[in-house]
Design a protein around this motif. Structure first.
Motif: not given
Length: 430
Positions: A67, A69-72, A362, A388, A391, A421, A423-424
């Protein structure tokens, strides 16, 4: 959306458990499955996760849902975490434990799967929380339960499959290639326990409806798996023999196993004498139906080796699809051995709404397996995609506990909570 998938639509009406608040202190599979079921049926489920780490299954990949993100999150996580809100609280810190005690005071149900006694040091054990909230239904899920000589042991599905006897009756029989005990290809001990936990919670809700009393539910993986030894255990308790591995054959019913056709394997499942005779007619082996040895299931069971060799010879020349079609016309139960990819494309599975497309906050789409019960008046709903990590921390603390922005920021700064964080691709704060 892929053709055949059931798009997530606005709920037709409230679920049967709407209005119930569930505090989910669990991770991995057995307990998260139970809380997902409660969520599917309308309950509000707050999934409490460790900041920075979350449910262990978020990292159990590949595959991961990419998605940006750094850690999906791993695919495994998505099997048991829809219809939940993620709240990241470190209850190892006194302030975090205090937050959860306040949340439990307003909850209807709490589900946890920590080792026996593990939550007492935080004041989050059943006795403490039931004193504060006597209507609370507190469900503990462990490997071996709250009592007994194994109570303090950790329990894992693989170990329970072995200890419970399931592996002793699963796998090829001695003397055949590949003989030996085998686990089931799915974590059935976890899954059965999650289902039993859900049934127990619903029963406790009915008890509370009548009496106003909450209670502590003690569910164990070993207990659940032993209860589902069903006919194999009863064969031993009644007949005395120790059940053994039979491969794909049935311990009581014959013929009920796989056979090799010319191009593939098929399953034959004759549950009655009439179905057996119909199979024999179809295969041109009326002589087998007329043989006194095979006239009843008891006889077919006693002489199964002889019978199955003859049936295998008669089935071998057929193409699998042709024989299955002929069996259906003749009223003989049978079927293919589908791969996972095939069953997820099966028209019956699609027609029954067993694949559901949801979207995360997201916008990332994810397809999940549907709830199997078809309730005519209060069906399951698909409201929230698996969240997430963290979230919903900010929103839940504000809604459930009335915390203001400054209080929430102070908890975040102290490491008691974590806020997701954005959402991307967005600039907003979660």
């Amino acid at each position: 959306m892929d053709a055949g998938l059931a798009e997530d639509m606005p709920a037709a009406g409230p679920g049967p458990l709407q209005g119930l608040k569930v505090l989910d202190l669990s991770r991995v599979l057995a307990a998260p499955l139970a809380t997902q079921i409660l969520g599917d049926l309308g309950a509000e489920v707050l999934k409490i996760e460790q900041p920075g780490r979350g449910d262990d299954t978020r990292g159990w990949g590949p595959p991961f849902l990419e998605d940006g993100s750094a850690r999906p999150d791993a695919a495994y996580y998505f099997c048991a975490n829809r219809n939940k809100r993620s709240v990241a609280i470190d209850f190892g810190k006194p302030e975090g434990a205090a937050l959860l005690r306040r949340m439990a005071a307003g909850a209807d149900i709490l589900v946890e799967n920590f080792r026996t006694g593990g939550l007492a040091r935080y004041g989050l054990d059943a006795a403490s929380l039931l004193r504060a909230n006597p209507r609370l239904i507190y469900c503990s899920i462990t490997g071996f339960g709250q009592t007994g000589p194994y109570a303090t042991r950790g329990g894992y599905d693989f170990l329970i499959q072995g200890m419970s006897g399931v592996m002793s009756v699963t796998g090829r029989p001695e003397g055949e290639p590949g003989a030996g005990p085998m686990k089931v290809g799915l974590p059935v001990s976890d899954l059965f326990t999650g289902l039993y936990a859900t049934v127990s919670i619903l029963a406790a809700l009915q008890h509370r409806e009548r009496t106003g009393e909450g209670q502590h539910i003690d569910c164990a993986l070993l207990d659940s798996q032993v209860s589902l030894l069903v006919n194999q255990a009863m064969n031993h308790l009644v007949g005395g023999a120790v059940p053994r591995r039979l491969g794909n054959a049935h311990p009581n019913v014959v013929p009920y196993r796989d056979f090799a056709a010319s191009d593939d394997y098929i399953l034959v499942a004759c549950g009655s004498d009439g179905q057996f005779r119909a199979l024999c007619r179809l295969l041109g082996r009326e002589d087998l139906a007329a043989d006194p040895r095979f006239a009843t299931n008891a006889g077919r069971n006693r002489d199964r080796r002889v019978l199955e060799v003859e049936l295998a010879r008669a089935i071998a020349p057929w193409r699998a699809a042709d024989l299955l079609a002929a069996m259906e016309r003749a009223g003989v139960p049978g079927g293919p051995i589908n791969g996972i990819d095939q069953v997820l494309q099966d028209p019956q599975v699609i027609a029954r709404g067993m694949l559901r497309e949801m979207r995360r906050d997201d916008g990332t789409p994810v397809t999940v397996l549907g709830f199997p019960g078809q309730l005519s008046r209060s069906p399951a709903t698909y409201r929230l995609a698996p969240p997430r990590l963290g979230q919903d921390t900010r929103a839940v603390l504000a809604e459930a506990l009335g915390l203001g922005a400054d209080e929430i920021e102070a908890l975040r700064a102290a490491g008691v909570i974590a806020l997701a964080e954005p959402p991307p691709g967005t600039g907003s704060s979660a």
